[in-house]
Scaffold this motif. Sequence first.
Motif, PDB file in Angstrom:
ATOM      1  N   THR A  51       0.844  -1.147  -0.014  1.00 52.82           N
ATOM      2  CA  THR A  51       0.027   0.058  -0.016  1.00 52.82           C
ATOM      3  C   THR A  51       0.833   1.120   0.179  1.00 52.82           C
ATOM      4  OG1 THR A  51      -0.074   0.343   2.468  1.00 52.82           O
ATOM      5  CG2 THR A  51      -1.727  -1.254   1.202  1.00 52.82           C
ATOM      6  N   VAL A  52       0.201   2.390  -0.314  1.00 52.80           N
ATOM      7  CA  VAL A  52       0.805   3.657  -0.212  1.00 52.80           C
ATOM      8  C   VAL A  52       1.312   3.851   1.050  1.00 52.80           C
ATOM      9  CG1 VAL A  52       0.581   6.111  -0.384  1.00 52.80           C
ATOM     10  CG2 VAL A  52      -0.447   4.807  -1.890  1.00 52.80           C
ATOM     11  N   ARG A  53       0.970   3.640   2.184  1.00 50.21           N
ATOM     12  CA  ARG A  53       1.236   3.845   3.604  1.00 50.21           C
ATOM     13  C   ARG A  53       2.342   3.172   3.685  1.00 50.21           C
ATOM     14  NH1 ARG A  53      -0.934   5.889   8.171  1.00 50.21           N
ATOM     15  NH2 ARG A  53      -2.970   5.758   7.113  1.00 50.21           N
ATOM     16  N   LEU A  69       2.329  11.731   4.079  1.00 53.60           N
ATOM     17  CA  LEU A  69       1.207  11.543   3.166  1.00 53.60           C
ATOM     18  C   LEU A  69       0.444  12.823   2.934  1.00 53.60           C
ATOM     19  CD1 LEU A  69      -0.414   8.350   4.649  1.00 53.60           C
ATOM     20  CD2 LEU A  69       0.733   8.546   2.414  1.00 53.60           C
ATOM     21  N   ASP A  70       0.434  13.691   4.038  1.00 53.92           N
ATOM     22  CA  ASP A  70      -0.104  15.079   3.574  1.00 53.92           C
ATOM     23  C   ASP A  70       0.748  15.780   2.750  1.00 53.92           C
ATOM     24  OD1 ASP A  70      -2.016  17.090   4.166  1.00 53.92           O
ATOM     25  OD2 ASP A  70      -0.606  18.129   5.232  1.00 53.92           O
ATOM     26  N   MET A  71       2.087  15.869   2.903  1.00 51.83           N
ATOM     27  CA  MET A  71       2.939  16.671   2.060  1.00 51.83           C
ATOM     28  C   MET A  71       2.952  16.370   0.597  1.00 51.83           C
ATOM     29  SD  MET A  71       6.535  17.377   4.306  1.00 51.83           S
ATOM     30  CE  MET A  71       6.736  15.621   4.953  1.00 51.83           C
ATOM     31  N   VAL A  72       2.827  14.979   0.435  1.00 47.80           N
ATOM     32  CA  VAL A  72       2.892  14.722  -1.021  1.00 47.80           C
ATOM     33  C   VAL A  72       1.401  14.234  -1.500  1.00 47.80           C
ATOM     34  CG1 VAL A  72       5.125  13.623  -0.857  1.00 47.80           C
ATOM     35  CG2 VAL A  72       3.093  12.061  -0.360  1.00 47.80           C
ATOM     36  N   ASP A  73       0.396  15.076  -1.052  1.00 48.06           N
ATOM     37  CA  ASP A  73      -1.053  14.814  -1.157  1.00 48.06           C
ATOM     38  C   ASP A  73      -1.539  13.359  -1.687  1.00 48.06           C
ATOM     39  OD1 ASP A  73      -3.418  15.999  -1.623  1.00 48.06           O
ATOM     40  OD2 ASP A  73      -3.114  16.641  -3.584  1.00 48.06           O
ATOM     41  N   LEU A  74      -1.012  12.529  -0.779  1.00 47.96           N
ATOM     42  CA  LEU A  74      -1.734  11.076  -0.817  1.00 47.96           C
ATOM     43  C   LEU A  74      -2.318  10.581  -0.023  1.00 47.96           C
ATOM     44  CD1 LEU A  74       1.551   9.552  -2.712  1.00 47.96           C
ATOM     45  CD2 LEU A  74      -0.722  10.169  -3.791  1.00 47.96           C
ATOM     46  N   THR A  75      -2.749  11.401   1.006  1.00 44.74           N
ATOM     47  CA  THR A  75      -3.482  10.869   2.126  1.00 44.74           C
ATOM     48  C   THR A  75      -4.779  10.009   1.925  1.00 44.74           C
ATOM     49  OG1 THR A  75      -2.807  13.080   3.525  1.00 44.74           O
ATOM     50  CG2 THR A  75      -4.642  11.610   4.497  1.00 44.74           C
TER      51      THR A  75
END
Length: 236
Positions: free
Chosen positions: A96-98, A121-127
């Motif tokens: 997963t992304v996480r 995740l927030d910095m790269v806009d993938l939350t």
Amino acid sequence: MSGPALVIDGLTVEFGRFRAVDNLSLVVDYGQVHALIGPNGAGKSTVLNVIAGVSPAKSGRISLGDIELTGLTEAQIARHGVRRKFQKPSVFEALTVRENIEIGLGVAPGRAPAGRIEEVLDMVDLTSLAAASAGALAHGQKQWLEIGMVLASDPKILMLDEPVAGLTDEERARTASLVRALRRPDRAIIVVEHDMGFVEQIADKVTVLHEGRTLFEGPMSRVRADPRVVEVYLGR
């Protein structure tokens, strides 16, 4: 922090009889985005390889503050806070992304500080895609995920090799915003890129390489106006 983050002094790199980097000296400052541009074969990616410990130098020195990186292994250099994102996204598509961000932190899945993962995740806009498979992401999202993976360890030197290659106009604009947001007084960012519009948006300083040497250095506005750069690179 301010002043020099990375100092390259008299760097020469050879592959057989081919001299890829020729007595190059370069200073990368904290708090800045420093772009390396130039034609194919100019030595841009080779410089990143030597900084990261992937390729050996024939001569010269690379220093991170009072730490000499020349001769250290990739792992040792990474532990000193030097991280690199490669041109083609190198993510773990089955995870997963996480979980990819957790790998960037250097810990086993499920054992990373949750706050740090959410921050990255927030910095790269993938939350919103944290639970999604990395293999299901679009190309641009994979680029951002790999940037997140190298960001997770909070590097002092962040190297991005052609971060907008193959991206759409919208993705390039979002990547430019991301890179600008990553500037910090205790971090230096080095970007290798052929997209001059992107470079103009992000770079505080630009070094033009040609045949392994510095052809010109300065802001992008002066780079565009230099006749030597136009002749060997921009005019193409």
